[in-house]
Design an enzyme around this catalytic site. Structure first.
Site, PDB file in Angstrom:
ATOM      1  N   PRO A  11      58.517  14.486  37.711  1.00 51.14           N
ATOM      2  CA  PRO A  11      57.237  14.059  38.275  1.00 51.14           C
ATOM      3  C   PRO A  11      56.016  14.514  37.478  1.00 51.14           C
ATOM      4  CG  PRO A  11      58.259  15.765  39.615  1.00 51.14           C
ATOM      5  CD  PRO A  11      59.293  15.310  38.634  1.00 51.14           C
ATOM      6  N   ASN A  12      55.075  13.595  37.392  1.00 52.58           N
ATOM      7  CA  ASN A  12      53.745  13.802  36.798  1.00 52.58           C
ATOM      8  C   ASN A  12      53.749  13.879  35.271  1.00 52.58           C
ATOM      9  OD1 ASN A  12      52.268  13.861  39.297  1.00 52.58           O
ATOM     10  ND2 ASN A  12      53.214  15.853  39.664  1.00 52.58           N
ATOM     11  N   ARG A  19      45.654  14.301  31.394  1.00 51.82           N
ATOM     12  CA  ARG A  19      45.063  15.364  32.222  1.00 51.82           C
ATOM     13  C   ARG A  19      45.580  16.716  31.739  1.00 51.82           C
ATOM     14  NH1 ARG A  19      44.664  12.301  37.176  1.00 51.82           N
ATOM     15  NH2 ARG A  19      43.297  10.618  36.530  1.00 51.82           N
ATOM     16  N   TYR A  24      49.192  21.543  28.934  1.00 47.27           N
ATOM     17  CA  TYR A  24      50.358  20.778  28.465  1.00 47.27           C
ATOM     18  C   TYR A  24      50.161  20.130  27.091  1.00 47.27           C
ATOM     19  CZ  TYR A  24      51.909  21.439  33.247  1.00 47.27           C
ATOM     20  OH  TYR A  24      52.298  22.000  34.435  1.00 47.27           O
ATOM     21  N   ASN A  75      63.610  17.622  31.474  1.00 47.48           N
ATOM     22  CA  ASN A  75      62.438  18.340  31.949  1.00 47.48           C
ATOM     23  C   ASN A  75      62.213  17.833  33.370  1.00 47.48           C
ATOM     24  OD1 ASN A  75      60.028  19.466  32.644  1.00 47.48           O
ATOM     25  ND2 ASN A  75      58.935  18.870  30.768  1.00 47.48           N
ATOM     26  N   ALA A  78      58.201  19.782  38.273  1.00 48.81           N
ATOM     27  CA  ALA A  78      58.145  20.720  39.409  1.00 48.81           C
ATOM     28  C   ALA A  78      59.459  20.754  40.197  1.00 48.81           C
ATOM     29  CB  ALA A  78      56.985  20.361  40.319  1.00 48.81           C
ATOM     30  N   GLU A  99      67.874  22.187  29.162  1.00 53.71           N
ATOM     31  CA  GLU A  99      66.633  22.163  29.954  1.00 53.71           C
ATOM     32  C   GLU A  99      65.455  22.383  29.012  1.00 53.71           C
ATOM     33  OE1 GLU A  99      66.767  24.924  33.209  1.00 53.71           O
ATOM     34  OE2 GLU A  99      64.647  24.609  33.723  1.00 53.71           O
ATOM     35  N   HIS A 101      61.010  22.589  28.764  1.00 57.06           N
ATOM     36  CA  HIS A 101      59.680  22.599  29.390  1.00 57.06           C
ATOM     37  C   HIS A 101      58.633  22.708  28.306  1.00 57.06           C
ATOM     38  CE1 HIS A 101      61.281  22.953  33.410  1.00 57.06           C
ATOM     39  NE2 HIS A 101      62.173  23.784  32.902  1.00 57.06           N
ATOM     40  N   ARG A 108      53.395  31.869  33.382  1.00 52.66           N
ATOM     41  CA  ARG A 108      52.665  31.163  34.440  1.00 52.66           C
ATOM     42  C   ARG A 108      52.953  31.785  35.813  1.00 52.66           C
ATOM     43  NH1 ARG A 108      53.060  24.907  33.727  1.00 52.66           N
ATOM     44  NH2 ARG A 108      51.157  25.088  34.981  1.00 52.66           N
TER      45      ARG A 108
HETATM   46  O1  CA2 Z   1      56.077  22.922  31.349  1.00 50.40           O
HETATM   47  C1  CA2 Z   1      56.712  21.966  31.798  1.00 50.40           C
HETATM   48  O2  CA2 Z   1      57.225  21.106  31.082  1.00 50.40           O
HETATM   49  C2  CA2 Z   1      56.816  21.786  33.315  1.00 50.40           C
HETATM   50  O3  CA2 Z   1      58.120  21.262  33.593  1.00 50.40           O
HETATM   51  C3  CA2 Z   1      55.755  20.789  33.704  1.00 50.40           C
HETATM   52  C4  CA2 Z   1      55.666  20.577  35.207  1.00 50.40           C
HETATM   53  C5  CA2 Z   1      55.542  21.906  35.933  1.00 50.40           C
HETATM   54  O4  CA2 Z   1      55.566  21.696  37.336  1.00 50.40           O
HETATM   55  C6  CA2 Z   1      56.650  22.862  35.555  1.00 50.40           C
HETATM   56  O5  CA2 Z   1      56.448  24.075  36.220  1.00 50.40           O
HETATM   57  C7  CA2 Z   1      56.659  23.092  34.057  1.00 50.40           C
HETATM   58  C8  CA2 Z   1      54.450  19.732  35.547  1.00 50.40           C
HETATM   59  C9  CA2 Z   1      54.408  18.424  34.862  1.00 50.40           C
HETATM   60  C10 CA2 Z   1      53.088  17.802  35.194  1.00 50.40           C
HETATM   61  O6  CA2 Z   1      52.508  17.377  34.008  1.00 50.40           O
HETATM   62  C11 CA2 Z   1      51.188  17.106  34.023  1.00 50.40           C
HETATM   63  C12 CA2 Z   1      50.660  16.667  32.839  1.00 50.40           C
HETATM   64  C13 CA2 Z   1      49.326  16.391  32.781  1.00 50.40           C
HETATM   65  C14 CA2 Z   1      48.511  16.545  33.900  1.00 50.40           C
HETATM   66  C15 CA2 Z   1      49.055  16.979  35.089  1.00 50.40           C
HETATM   67  C16 CA2 Z   1      50.409  17.254  35.146  1.00 50.40           C
END
Ligand code: CA2
Length: 153
Positions: A11-12, A19, A24, A75, A78, A99, A101, A108
Protein backbone atom coordinates in the site's frame (compact mmCIF):
# COMPACT_ATOMS: atom_id res chain seq x y z
CA UNK A 1 14.31 -16.65 -21.11
CA UNK A 2 15.40 -16.68 -17.42
CA UNK A 3 13.48 -17.56 -14.28
CA UNK A 4 10.63 -15.26 -13.40
CA UNK A 5 10.66 -13.34 -10.11
CA UNK A 6 7.59 -11.59 -8.73
CA UNK A 7 8.40 -8.16 -7.24
CA UNK A 8 5.39 -7.21 -5.13
CA UNK A 9 4.73 -3.80 -3.63
CA UNK A 10 2.16 -2.95 -0.98
CA UNK A 11 0.00 0.00 0.00
CA UNK A 12 0.85 3.60 -0.87
CA UNK A 13 4.03 2.70 -2.75
CA UNK A 14 2.29 4.06 -5.86
CA UNK A 15 2.87 7.49 -4.25
CA UNK A 16 6.65 7.16 -4.39
CA UNK A 17 8.43 10.22 -5.71
CA UNK A 18 5.22 12.20 -5.48
CA UNK A 19 4.92 12.63 -1.68
CA UNK A 20 7.39 12.53 1.23
CA UNK A 21 10.64 12.53 -0.81
CA UNK A 22 12.54 13.24 2.44
CA UNK A 23 11.65 9.78 3.77
CA UNK A 24 11.38 7.68 0.61
CA UNK A 25 13.50 9.55 -1.95
CA UNK A 26 12.53 11.12 -5.25
CA UNK A 27 12.43 7.98 -7.40
CA UNK A 28 8.97 6.98 -8.58
CA UNK A 29 7.74 3.38 -8.49
CA UNK A 30 8.35 3.30 -12.26
CA UNK A 31 11.99 4.24 -11.63
CA UNK A 32 12.21 1.45 -9.06
CA UNK A 33 10.73 -1.01 -11.56
CA UNK A 34 13.29 0.00 -14.20
CA UNK A 35 16.18 -0.46 -11.72
CA UNK A 36 14.92 -3.91 -10.75
CA UNK A 37 14.35 -4.90 -14.39
CA UNK A 38 17.81 -3.73 -15.46
CA UNK A 39 19.54 -5.72 -12.73
CA UNK A 40 17.34 -8.74 -13.43
CA UNK A 41 18.16 -8.65 -17.15
CA UNK A 42 21.90 -8.57 -16.33
CA UNK A 43 21.38 -11.67 -14.20
CA UNK A 44 19.24 -13.55 -16.68
CA UNK A 45 16.06 -13.14 -14.65
CA UNK A 46 12.67 -11.89 -15.69
CA UNK A 47 10.68 -9.57 -13.40
CA UNK A 48 6.94 -9.34 -12.92
CA UNK A 49 6.61 -6.04 -10.99
CA UNK A 50 3.27 -5.22 -9.34
CA UNK A 51 1.78 -2.86 -6.75
CA UNK A 52 -1.48 -3.04 -4.86
CA UNK A 53 -3.11 -1.13 -2.04
CA UNK A 54 -5.19 -4.19 -1.21
CA UNK A 55 -4.01 -6.92 1.18
CA UNK A 56 -6.25 -9.48 -0.55
CA UNK A 57 -4.81 -8.75 -3.98
CA UNK A 58 -1.27 -9.13 -2.63
CA UNK A 59 -2.27 -12.51 -1.17
CA UNK A 60 -3.78 -13.57 -4.51
CA UNK A 61 -0.52 -12.64 -6.25
CA UNK A 62 1.56 -14.57 -3.69
CA UNK A 63 -0.62 -17.63 -4.34
CA UNK A 64 -0.31 -17.07 -8.11
CA UNK A 65 3.49 -17.07 -7.76
CA UNK A 66 3.39 -20.76 -6.87
CA UNK A 67 3.84 -22.50 -10.19
CA UNK A 68 4.65 -19.34 -12.15
CA UNK A 69 7.62 -17.76 -10.34
CA UNK A 70 10.94 -18.91 -8.92
CA UNK A 71 10.85 -16.43 -6.04
CA UNK A 72 9.21 -13.38 -4.51
CA UNK A 73 10.79 -10.03 -3.69
CA UNK A 74 8.35 -8.10 -1.52
CA UNK A 75 7.98 -4.65 -0.05
CA UNK A 76 4.73 -5.14 1.81
CA UNK A 77 4.65 -1.49 2.92
CA UNK A 78 2.74 -0.97 6.17
CA UNK A 79 1.29 -4.53 5.93
CA UNK A 80 4.81 -5.64 6.90
CA UNK A 81 3.99 -4.56 10.44
CA UNK A 82 0.41 -5.80 10.64
CA UNK A 83 -0.33 -8.76 8.39
CA UNK A 84 -0.40 -12.33 9.65
CA UNK A 85 -2.34 -13.09 6.43
CA UNK A 86 0.65 -12.11 4.26
CA UNK A 87 2.93 -14.18 6.50
CA UNK A 88 0.64 -17.21 6.08
CA UNK A 89 0.47 -16.75 2.29
CA UNK A 90 4.25 -16.45 1.96
CA UNK A 91 4.79 -19.50 4.18
CA UNK A 92 2.26 -21.54 2.21
CA UNK A 93 3.72 -20.75 -1.22
CA UNK A 94 7.09 -22.35 -0.35
CA UNK A 95 9.15 -20.08 -2.59
CA UNK A 96 12.25 -18.10 -1.65
CA UNK A 97 11.32 -14.65 -0.35
CA UNK A 98 13.49 -11.54 -0.11
CA UNK A 99 12.02 -8.66 1.91
CA UNK A 100 12.93 -5.14 0.81
CA UNK A 101 12.25 -1.68 2.25
CA UNK A 102 13.26 1.70 0.94
CA UNK A 103 13.80 3.19 4.39
CA UNK A 104 15.85 1.86 7.30
CA UNK A 105 13.03 0.55 9.50
CA UNK A 106 15.29 0.55 12.56
CA UNK A 107 15.92 4.30 12.40
CA UNK A 108 12.18 4.93 12.47
CA UNK A 109 9.25 4.51 14.88
CA UNK A 110 9.39 1.33 17.01
CA UNK A 111 6.19 -0.04 15.41
CA UNK A 112 8.20 -0.35 12.18
CA UNK A 113 10.87 -2.47 13.86
CA UNK A 114 8.78 -5.62 13.73
CA UNK A 115 8.11 -7.44 10.47
CA UNK A 116 5.54 -10.25 10.39
CA UNK A 117 7.03 -11.55 7.15
CA UNK A 118 10.73 -11.55 8.12
CA UNK A 119 10.58 -15.09 9.59
CA UNK A 120 9.79 -16.55 6.16
CA UNK A 121 12.26 -14.35 4.25
CA UNK A 122 15.75 -15.50 3.31
CA UNK A 123 16.89 -11.98 4.16
CA UNK A 124 15.88 -8.36 4.46
CA UNK A 125 17.31 -5.29 2.70
CA UNK A 126 16.36 -1.91 4.14
CA UNK A 127 17.59 1.66 4.01
CA UNK A 128 19.13 1.85 0.54
CA UNK A 129 16.19 3.46 -1.24
CA UNK A 130 15.36 2.33 -4.76
CA UNK A 131 18.79 0.69 -5.07
CA UNK A 132 17.65 -1.82 -2.46
CA UNK A 133 15.44 -3.42 -5.10
CA UNK A 134 18.47 -4.08 -7.34
CA UNK A 135 20.22 -5.58 -4.29
CA UNK A 136 17.15 -7.70 -3.54
CA UNK A 137 17.06 -8.98 -7.13
CA UNK A 138 20.76 -9.79 -6.84
CA UNK A 139 20.15 -11.71 -3.59
CA UNK A 140 17.30 -13.60 -5.24
CA UNK A 141 19.52 -14.42 -8.22
CA UNK A 142 22.02 -16.10 -5.97
CA UNK A 143 19.24 -17.99 -4.17
CA UNK A 144 17.73 -19.32 -7.40
CA UNK A 145 21.16 -20.21 -8.72
CA UNK A 146 21.97 -17.39 -11.09
CA UNK A 147 25.40 -15.71 -10.98
CA UNK A 148 25.14 -12.48 -8.95
CA UNK A 149 28.20 -10.91 -10.55
CA UNK A 150 26.42 -9.51 -13.58
CA UNK A 151 26.81 -12.14 -16.27
CA UNK A 152 23.89 -13.88 -17.99
CA UNK A 153 24.75 -17.32 -16.66
O1 CA2 B 1 10.53 1.75 3.73
C1 CA2 B 1 9.68 1.08 3.15
O2 CA2 B 1 9.85 0.62 2.02
C2 CA2 B 1 8.32 0.85 3.82
O3 CA2 B 1 7.89 -0.47 3.47
C3 CA2 B 1 7.38 1.87 3.23
C4 CA2 B 1 6.00 1.84 3.87
C5 CA2 B 1 6.10 1.91 5.39
O4 CA2 B 1 4.82 1.77 5.97
C6 CA2 B 1 7.02 0.84 5.94
O5 CA2 B 1 7.11 0.99 7.33
C7 CA2 B 1 8.40 0.95 5.32
C8 CA2 B 1 5.17 3.02 3.40
C9 CA2 B 1 5.03 3.11 1.93
C10 CA2 B 1 4.32 4.40 1.64
O6 CA2 B 1 5.04 5.07 0.67
C11 CA2 B 1 4.79 6.39 0.50
C12 CA2 B 1 5.50 7.01 -0.49
C13 CA2 B 1 5.31 8.34 -0.69
C14 CA2 B 1 4.40 9.06 0.07
C15 CA2 B 1 3.68 8.42 1.06
C16 CA2 B 1 3.88 7.07 1.27
Amino acid sequence: MGSKIFVLNGPNLNLLGIREPRVYGSDTLDDVRRLAEERAAQLGLEIDFRQSNSEGELIDWIQEARGSAAGIVINAGAYTHTSVALLDALAAVELPVVEVHLSNLFRRETFRHHSYIAPVAAGLIAGFGARGYALAVEAMASIVGRAASGGSA
